[in-house]
Design a protein around this motif. Structure first.
Motif, mmCIF file in Angstrom:
data_model
loop_
_atom_site.group_PDB
_atom_site.id
_atom_site.type_symbol
_atom_site.label_atom_id
_atom_site.label_comp_id
_atom_site.label_asym_id
_atom_site.label_seq_id
_atom_site.Cartn_x
_atom_site.Cartn_y
_atom_site.Cartn_z
ATOM 1 N N ASP A 113 0.902 -1.240 -0.051
ATOM 2 C CA ASP A 113 0.079 -0.053 0.007
ATOM 3 C C ASP A 113 0.795 1.148 0.054
ATOM 4 O OD1 ASP A 113 -2.563 1.105 -0.143
ATOM 5 O OD2 ASP A 113 -2.282 1.605 2.142
ATOM 6 N N LEU A 114 1.650 1.245 0.821
ATOM 7 C CA LEU A 114 2.742 2.202 0.992
ATOM 8 C C LEU A 114 3.317 2.434 -0.334
ATOM 9 C CD1 LEU A 114 3.642 3.993 3.373
ATOM 10 C CD2 LEU A 114 5.840 2.820 3.542
ATOM 11 N N ALA A 115 3.841 1.484 -0.963
ATOM 12 C CA ALA A 115 4.588 1.383 -1.950
ATOM 13 C C ALA A 115 3.533 2.129 -3.312
ATOM 14 C CB ALA A 115 4.987 0.098 -2.740
ATOM 15 N N LYS A 116 2.406 1.626 -3.303
ATOM 16 C CA LYS A 116 1.431 2.180 -4.332
ATOM 17 C C LYS A 116 1.054 3.805 -3.956
ATOM 18 C CE LYS A 116 -3.227 1.884 -5.491
ATOM 19 N NZ LYS A 116 -4.709 2.208 -4.562
ATOM 20 N N ASN A 117 1.022 4.095 -2.934
ATOM 21 C CA ASN A 117 0.777 5.558 -2.765
ATOM 22 C C ASN A 117 1.837 6.554 -3.111
ATOM 23 O OD1 ASN A 117 -1.632 5.774 -1.340
ATOM 24 N ND2 ASN A 117 -0.850 5.417 0.632
ATOM 25 N N VAL A 119 4.022 5.422 -5.502
ATOM 26 C CA VAL A 119 3.830 5.465 -6.636
ATOM 27 C C VAL A 119 2.669 6.760 -7.337
ATOM 28 C CG1 VAL A 119 3.186 4.325 -8.850
ATOM 29 C CG2 VAL A 119 4.634 3.173 -7.346
ATOM 30 N N SER A 120 1.637 6.539 -6.659
ATOM 31 C CA SER A 120 0.591 7.575 -7.024
ATOM 32 C C SER A 120 1.113 9.014 -6.853
ATOM 33 C CB SER A 120 -0.887 7.253 -6.599
ATOM 34 O OG SER A 120 -1.047 7.763 -5.333
ATOM 35 N N GLN A 124 1.377 11.662 -9.567
ATOM 36 C CA GLN A 124 0.579 12.952 -9.306
ATOM 37 C C GLN A 124 1.863 14.199 -9.397
ATOM 38 O OE1 GLN A 124 -2.787 13.501 -8.342
ATOM 39 N NE2 GLN A 124 -2.164 15.824 -8.793
ATOM 40 N N ARG A 125 2.675 14.105 -8.885
ATOM 41 C CA ARG A 125 3.721 15.233 -9.183
ATOM 42 C C ARG A 125 4.270 15.374 -10.417
ATOM 43 N NH1 ARG A 125 8.697 15.726 -4.751
ATOM 44 N NH2 ARG A 125 7.902 14.216 -3.482
ATOM 45 N N VAL A 126 4.579 14.046 -11.202
ATOM 46 C CA VAL A 126 4.792 14.097 -12.460
ATOM 47 C C VAL A 126 3.707 14.796 -13.429
ATOM 48 C CG1 VAL A 126 5.255 12.744 -14.654
ATOM 49 C CG2 VAL A 126 6.174 11.951 -12.366
ATOM 50 N N ASN A 127 2.533 14.342 -12.893
ATOM 51 C CA ASN A 127 1.218 14.954 -13.705
ATOM 52 C C ASN A 127 1.437 16.480 -13.611
ATOM 53 O OD1 ASN A 127 0.247 12.835 -14.961
ATOM 54 N ND2 ASN A 127 -1.259 12.332 -13.375
ATOM 55 N N ASP A 128 1.408 16.974 -12.074
ATOM 56 C CA ASP A 128 1.402 18.331 -11.768
ATOM 57 C C ASP A 128 2.595 18.924 -12.542
ATOM 58 O OD1 ASP A 128 -0.490 17.837 -10.383
ATOM 59 O OD2 ASP A 128 0.522 18.337 -8.191
#
Ligand code: GTP
Ligand code: MG
Lengths: 706, 208
Positions: A113-117, A119-120, A124-128
């Motif tokens: 879960d931590l890893a998934k977060n 990643v997301s 998000q940062r990449v998207n931003d």
């Protein structure tokens, strides 16, 4: 738990006291048994104990088999229980293995879960970062194209980013030796976007204002929708509501101006002012007719009612919003106070206040002119023949005008019209009645003739001469004053109802205000009462007093002997004629007065009779029999007057009755027996009355102490 | 409608005078014991009640605080007629508010009862930019048969006194009019009258 049957305390026939006695028996001191009878007694006791112990033993033996079978049953269960214990231990081992397994799985899931977060977040940062670039480019071109929606949309996207995180990314990129220019590009983009945010906010505010100026509804809506995109919700709402308020002010101003123009309000107002202030000097050619105003007054009231409805709507909405959005009482108060200030300072409110001002002036004129007209008619009311028909008209008009004011829903308007209505009743109506009563009533000796004249008048057979007219006018005015008080009381009750419906939802302050204005009707009623009293006094001075005087003067000397006393019994010298005269006088008024006025007349007549009779008695002389005679006379007078009124007149005769008592005494000494502190005659007066008796010695009277 | 309350006399006091002279502040100071901050101009007519005790008598003062602005004139004029006392207020630091007093008096003469108690009040004496000296106000009031008092709603000087003097004077007037020259008969007529008056006949200060 022990089976119930084994409990010693509840065992039948083996109660603890019995047992304790058994113990005492075992220590029986045989030596102490001195006589045969004692031994016998001890023997009896021991026998009884033996019986009881036997019974107990046999009972216990009887249960032996039951207990045995229970014990057997228990012993068969023991091997089974051993099996259960074994199984339970196995289960416990299984569960702890499973738990370990689960823990292992869950810690892995947590890690995942931590890893998934991460990643997301990373995504998000990449998207931003990607969007940041897009936004900063896009916003510039959108601004160039004056596409404010697009610019705002880019900004909206940008404002949803976590700026601190973006900056962190930039510094991390530097730390990791990333390309220097990447970091500075990011800084640049941020700067651009902040600049754009400012620009868009300024431009949109400006464009919104321009749209408002141009009354360009589409653009107003267009720019209003942009404010929330750039996080300026409050500014947008503020601007939009100001626009609405100003629009409302402008529209209402137009409506009111148009109304004033179409209805020639200015000229009406100035003509009314002229009529009020210069009526004597300018003549009547341009005098405004009250009926011209009826229609416009209703419209003015309607306009006010509409604006009140608008305030009510605003108040209700805002109050509900404030209720849910803030829980702190002082904040609520400040917010609601601000709303009231806004309402009060609005152009609509201002315009309506001006309208209200004109309305009150015109309504007052309408009411007073119509009432003047009504009052100039002197037709007798067909319903009772005693009052004037104008009373109905006057009160109908007052009611109509106040009710019209009530329908405006404006508290100040209602109060002012009520004040003016009370003024008209007190000045115009009371003035009229007062004037008529001041003319007085002719004091003719025509008790009998009068009834004839009045019936003939009603049947139209006779033309009343001035005296008769005058008399009729006086009595009608008196009846009008009495009846008007009834009308006032009924009017104020019914208006009270209308008004309490109107202020139902208002503040206590408004309610108190109207209530206190309504007390004006009490003052009107009091004024009518004083007019009525004035009329009654006239009646007393010109009719009652002079008529009674000669009748009383025929009060004969009461220093009489037995012969005269019995002759008077057969042939009354005074009181019968007097009562007849009074009856005649009252009878001539009974049909021409309202019930209350007639009662009032009887009251003043009674007062006058007692006063004058007192005077004449004090000038007379009395024998013992004369005193008796007088006592009888007072009694017949009281019973006559009682028979013609609905209220008790006895109080008025207190003094005369007491004088009768004094004059009727055997001796002066008896005075102390009959007297008590409640007497309405003073000591001096009592002595004066005693002195009227020819047979009482002055020195006895002098010595009397009460 | 008003019910029998715990008072023996009811007097109506009406305040008039230009906008901003401090009528509302005077009334608030008297009825609520405070100087209201950020007081807005009065709309129409404001209304307050205060019961005072004078010579052991409970007196209810019904105070009508009118708006000074011109557009409310026809509302405020409707209150003159039934007033027992009229307080004409000016601002001692504002010459024009004093200069219009003759106009206010004309209005009072036109609408109010001739027997109304007239009081001239110079307010805001706490200010140090006074324009109307005490003697000038006093002289004006003497010339027009008015009572005179200078007050400060802000510092509360003479505010209590203003209203209690009015209550005193009205009580005196009312007592004088109520006690008739000895006439047993008219007394009795009044009593029988009272026996069948309507519920309307509340105790009220006699007027005319
Ligand atoms: N310094 C000083 N200022 C006062 C005094 N009384 C009132 N004010 C100020 O004068 C201003 C107007 O006071 P209000 O009481 O609202 O005046 P008003 O006569 O009721 O005005 P309208 O309701 O418009 O007729 C307010 O700003 C008050 O603070 C006073 O005694 N001293
Ligand atoms: Mg005010």
């Amino acid at each position: 738990m022990a089976p119930a049957g084994l409990s010693p305390s509840s065992e039948a026939g083996a109660s603890p006291p019995a047992r304790s006695r058994t113990i005492s028996i075992s220590g029986f001191d045989l030596q102490s048994l001195k006589s045969g009878s004692e031994i016998q007694a001890a023997f009896r006791v021991l026998n009884q104990e033996e019986d009881r112990v036997n019974a107990e033993l046999s009972q216990l033996l009887a249960r032996h088999s039951l207990i045995e079978s229970q014990l057997r049953h228990l012993s068969t269960s023991v091997p089974q229980l051993q099996g259960v214990q074994h199984e339970a231990e196995k289960l416990s081992a299984l569960i702890s293995t499973t738990a370990q397994l689960a823990q292992g799985v869950s810690s892995k899931v947590k890690q995942l879960d931590l890893a998934k977060n991460r990643v997301s977040e990373c995504q998000q940062r990449v998207n931003d970062l990607i969007d940041l670039k897009l936004c900063s480019d896009g916003v510039q071109s959108a601004l160039q194209d004056e596409d404010y929606e697009q610019a705002a949309a880019h900004l909206h996207r940008f404002l949803a980013m976590d700026e601190a995180l973006l900056k962190l990314t930039a510094s991390e990129m530097q730390d990791e030796g990333g390309a220097m220019h990447d970091a500075s590009r990011l800084d640049q983009a941020l700067k651009t976007l902040h600049q754009a945010e400012k620009t868009v906010a300024e431009v949109v505010a400006l464009k919104f204002d321009e749209a408002v100026q141009a009354e360009d509804l589409a653009s107003i809506e267009r720019f209003f929708k942009i404010f929330p995109l750039i996080n300026l919700h409050d500014m947008g709402l503020e601007k939009f509501t100001v626009y609405l308020r100003e629009k409302c002010d402008r529209q209402s101003e137009r409506i009111l101006a148009e109304f004033a123009q179409k209805r020639a309000l200015k000229s009406k107002v100035s003509r009314v002012r002229d009529a009020l202030y210069k009526s004597s000097s300018t003549g009547h050619q341009d005098k405004i007719e009250a009926k011209e105003l009826d229609h416009v007054l209703s419209e003015m009231v309607l306009l006010q009612a509409r604006s009140e409805m608008y305030y009510k709507f605003i108040r209700k909405r805002v109050t509900t919003d404030v209720e849910v959005s803030s829980d702190d009482e002082t904040t609520k108060k400040t917010k609601l106070g601000a709303m009231e200030k806004l309402i009060v300072s609005s152009g609509l409110c201002h315009g309506i206040q001006l309208l209200l001002s004109d309305y009150i002036l015109l309504e007052d004129y309408f009411m007073s002119q119509n009432i003047q007209k009504a009052m100039s008619s002197d037709a007798i009311s067909p319903s009772d023949g005693l009052t004037s028909a104008m009373l109905d008209d006057v009160f109908f008009l007052v009611k109509k005008c106040v009710q019209r004011a009530v329908s405006s829903q404006n508290v100040d308007g209602v109060c002012a019209v009520v004040n003016n209505a009370c003024g008209i009743l007190e000045q115009d109506l009371c003035g009229l009645l007062q004037g008529q009563l001041r003319m007085g009533i002719p004091s003719g000796y025509m008790d009998q003739a009068y009834n004839v004249i009045q019936t003939s008048l009603q049947q139209g057979k006779l033309h009343a001469n001035d005296t008769e007219k005058q008399r009729l006018a006086f009595l009608t005015a008196l009846n009008n004053a009495d009846c008007a008080r009834d009308y006032v009381s009924r009017l104020s009750k019914s208006l009270n109802q209308d008004i309490s419906n109107m202020v139902y939802n208002r503040s206590q302050h408004d309610k108190d205000k109207v209530d206190n204005c309504l007390t004006g009707f009490i003052a009107s009623s009091d004024k009518l009462k004083s007019v009525l009293d004035m009329g009654i006094q006239q009646l007393r001075q010109t009719v009652v007093k002079p008529r009674i005087k000669p009748w009383i003067e025929s009060f004969v000397c009461h220093d009489i002997d037995e012969n005269l006393f019995s002759e008077y019994e057969a042939n009354d010298p005074f009181i019968q004629t007097f009562i007849l005269n009074l009856d005649g006088l009252l009878g001539s008024f009974k049909k021409s007065l309202t019930e209350q006025n007639y009662d009032e007349l009887v009251a003043i007549l009674t007062t006058e009779v007692t006063l004058q009779l007192e005077k004449v008695v004090l000038k007379s002389k009395f024998s013992r029999l004369g005193g008796l005679q007088f006592d009888r006379e007072v009694r017949s007078l009281v019973s006559f007057l009682t028979s013609i009124t609905t209220w008790s007149i006895r109080d008025k005769f207190t003094r005369l009755t007491l004088m009768g008592t004094v004059l009727n005494l055997e001796t002066v000494g008896e005075m102390t027996d009959v007297w008590d502190s409640s007497w309405k005659l003073t000591q001096t007066e009592i002595k004066q009355v005693l002195g009227l008796r020819t047979d009482f010695k002055p020195e006895d009277i002098k010595r009397l102490r009460l | 409608m008003a019910t029998m309350e715990d008072y023996k006399y009811l007097f109506k006091v009406v305040l008039v005078g230009n906008a901003g002279v401090g009528k509302t502040c005077l009334v608030r100071r008297f009825t609520q014991g405070m100087f209201p901050p950020g007081q807005g101009a009065t709309i129409g007519v404001d209304f307050m009640i205060k019961t005072v005790e004078v010579e052991g008598e409970k007196i209810k003062l019904q105070i009508w605080d009118t708006a000074g602005q011109e557009r409310f004139r026809s509302i405020t004029q409707s209150y003159y007629r039934s007033a027992h006392a009229l307080i004409l207020v000016y601002d001692v630091s504002n010459q024009p508010t004093f200069d219009v007093c003759p106009e206010w008096l004309r209005e009072i003469e036109e609408y109010a009862s001739p027997k109304v108690l007239k009081v001239l009040v110079g307010n805001k004496i706490d200010r140090d930019d006074r324009e109307i000296p005490t003697e000038v106000g006093e002289e004006f009031s003497n010339r027009h048969g008015m009572y005179f008092l200078e007050t400060s709603a802000k510092g509360s000087e003479n505010v209590e006194r203003l209203f209690s003097d009015i209550a005193h004077e009205l009580l005196q007037q009312s007592k004088n009019r109520e006690i008739p020259s000895y006439d047993a008969n008219s007394q009795q007529i009044l009593q029988t009258g009272a026996g069948h008056t309507s519920s309307l006949n509340q105790r009220c200060c006699p007027r005319s």
